[in-house]
Design an enzyme around this catalytic site. Structure first.
Site, short mmCIF file in Angstrom:
data_model
loop_
_atom_site.label_atom_id
_atom_site.label_comp_id
_atom_site.label_asym_id
_atom_site.label_seq_id
_atom_site.Cartn_x
_atom_site.Cartn_y
_atom_site.Cartn_z
N ASP A 1 0.86 -1.19 0.00
CA ASP A 1 0.00 0.00 0.00
C ASP A 1 0.90 1.25 0.00
O ASP A 1 1.82 1.35 0.81
CB ASP A 1 -0.85 -0.06 1.29
CG ASP A 1 -2.01 0.90 1.29
OD1 ASP A 1 -2.43 1.34 0.20
OD2 ASP A 1 -2.53 1.19 2.39
N ASP B 1 2.68 5.14 -5.46
CA ASP B 1 1.89 6.35 -5.27
C ASP B 1 2.74 7.57 -5.61
O ASP B 1 3.47 8.09 -4.79
CB ASP B 1 1.41 6.41 -3.81
CG ASP B 1 0.57 7.66 -3.55
OD1 ASP B 1 0.39 8.46 -4.50
OD2 ASP B 1 0.11 7.83 -2.41
N GLU C 1 -1.80 6.09 -8.78
CA GLU C 1 -2.77 7.06 -8.25
C GLU C 1 -2.66 8.39 -8.96
O GLU C 1 -1.58 8.89 -9.22
CB GLU C 1 -2.56 7.25 -6.74
CG GLU C 1 -3.55 8.25 -6.13
CD GLU C 1 -3.68 8.17 -4.60
OE1 GLU C 1 -3.44 7.08 -4.04
OE2 GLU C 1 -4.04 9.19 -4.00
N GLY D 1 -9.13 5.33 1.39
CA GLY D 1 -9.82 6.15 2.40
C GLY D 1 -11.30 5.86 2.50
O GLY D 1 -12.12 6.77 2.61
P1 13P Z 1 -9.19 4.41 5.75
O1 13P Z 1 -8.35 5.27 6.61
O2 13P Z 1 -10.44 5.13 5.33
O3 13P Z 1 -9.48 3.08 6.34
O4 13P Z 1 -8.39 4.15 4.38
C1 13P Z 1 -7.36 3.20 4.30
C2 13P Z 1 -6.61 3.26 3.03
O5 13P Z 1 -6.99 3.88 2.07
C3 13P Z 1 -5.35 2.51 2.95
O6 13P Z 1 -4.62 2.83 1.79
#
Ligand code: 13P
Length: 333
Positions: free
Chosen positions: A94, A116, A146, A235
């Protein structure tokens, strides 16, 4: 060099193609510790949902990248033990921010990476993403990129303001980079405080904040430009108010925490959005359960007695997301 296929992991290509055809989204759950991973795998095994296990930079610092990777390898075996005959588990980096980091994950058995470059100037984002794609594709590792900037705080990723993705850029970006999926900005945001109170209205009955709607017009424009192309939403925690209330009534202090309403995520999951990232909701479920046990049993000092209930609460949360929000249950039989 370890190839993810030898670990029983899968990349995102087939998962996403099926999700787009079927009008659902794949859950992308972050994990940092054993209880979270156990809960994710249990929820997915019980619902037969494909899943993306995400490792963020914060998770790498907290738990160690090597250990997390071996945990993901163990997760495949654990899933089978739970009776999930053909687990579809992707191990994903991530918010990778450098070519070197993405390369090290590819070399180490990740089946998917995110590069990213969204905070970089457009041409630099393209160049960096392309470099990662060229490397990763040699090993059939899929790449998420992204465009546009999400507001909020997620571990090391901090942005004060969001900038919606510009639909007029997406064809050029996807074509020139060769990325496999694209995270876009349509108003979601990282963390448990997705919106400032002044961006919201207040429900007169409950006094709770009501967030502004997502920019579905931007999503529709992107879909028109890139039909059938996998779109990702970061998010996307909904910040369940029952967890916030439990935390606040058991010694916590999360004033005005607010997330993305689940009906909007459900709508997005039926469109080209085929990966939905959820991290904060799991943190809230965990914290609510731990706070409750410790408040009710101040003499408790065995971590299993409060991490166990936290794990059970996370299983409930993940199953709810899979069945009620993403629609991915029964898609990995
Ligand atoms: P949240 O903070 O809304 O859970 O989002 C997590 C996320 O997008 C990880 O990349």
């Amino acid at each position: 060099m370890v190839n993810y296929k030898d670990l029983g992991l899968v990349n995102t290509r087939e998962m996403f193609a099926k999700a787009i055809d079927g009008g659902y989204a794949i859950p992308a759950f972050n994990f940092n510790n054993m209880e979270q991973l156990q809960a994710i795998i249990k929820a997915c095994a019980e619902t037969k949902s494909p899943v993306i296990l995400q490792v963020s930079s914060g998770a790498r610092k907290y738990a160690n990248q090597t250990l997390l990777r071996y945990m993901a390898e163990g997760a495949v075996e654990y899933a089978k033990e739970l009776g999930w005959e053909h687990p579809q588990i992707c191990l994903h980096l991530d918010h990778g921010d450098t070519f070197e980091l993405c390369k090290s994950c590819v070399d180490f058995g990740f089946s998917s990476v995110m590069i990213d470059g969204s905070s970089l100037p457009y041409e630099e984002n393209i160049a960096l993403t392309k470099q990662v794609v060229e490397y990763a594709h040699q090993f059939d590792v899929t790449v998420e990129a992204e465009l546009g900037v999400l507001a909020g705080v997620e571990d090391d990723v901090v942005a004060e303001e969001s900038h919606y993705t510009k639909p007029e850029e997406v064809i050029d970006f996807a074509t020139r980079t060769g990325c496999d999926s694209l995270a876009i900005s349509i108003g979601t945001s990282h963390g448990a405080y997705k919106f400032k109170p002044e961006q919201c209205t207040r429900d007169p009955k409950t006094g709770k904040l009501v967030p502004p709607p997502l920019a579905f017009d931007v999503l529709e424009e992107v879909e028109k430009k890139l039909p059938g192309f996998p779109i990702v939403l970061h998010g996307s925690s909904s910040v369940p108010q029952e967890y916030v209330d439990i935390i606040n009534t058991h010694g916590g202090n999360l004033p005005d925490a607010v997330g993305i309403p689940e009906d909007q995520l459900r709508k997005a999951a039926k469109s080209a959005v085929c990966k939905i990232n959820i991290d904060s909701d799991s943190r809230l479920a965990f914290t609510a359960a731990v706070r409750k046990v410790l408040a009710e049993k101040p003499g408790e000092f065995d971590p299993r007695k409060y991490c166990g209930p936290a794990r059970d609460e996370m299983v409930k949360l993940y199953k709810h997301k899979i069945i009620e929000v993403l629609g991915s249950d029964g898609k990995a039989l």
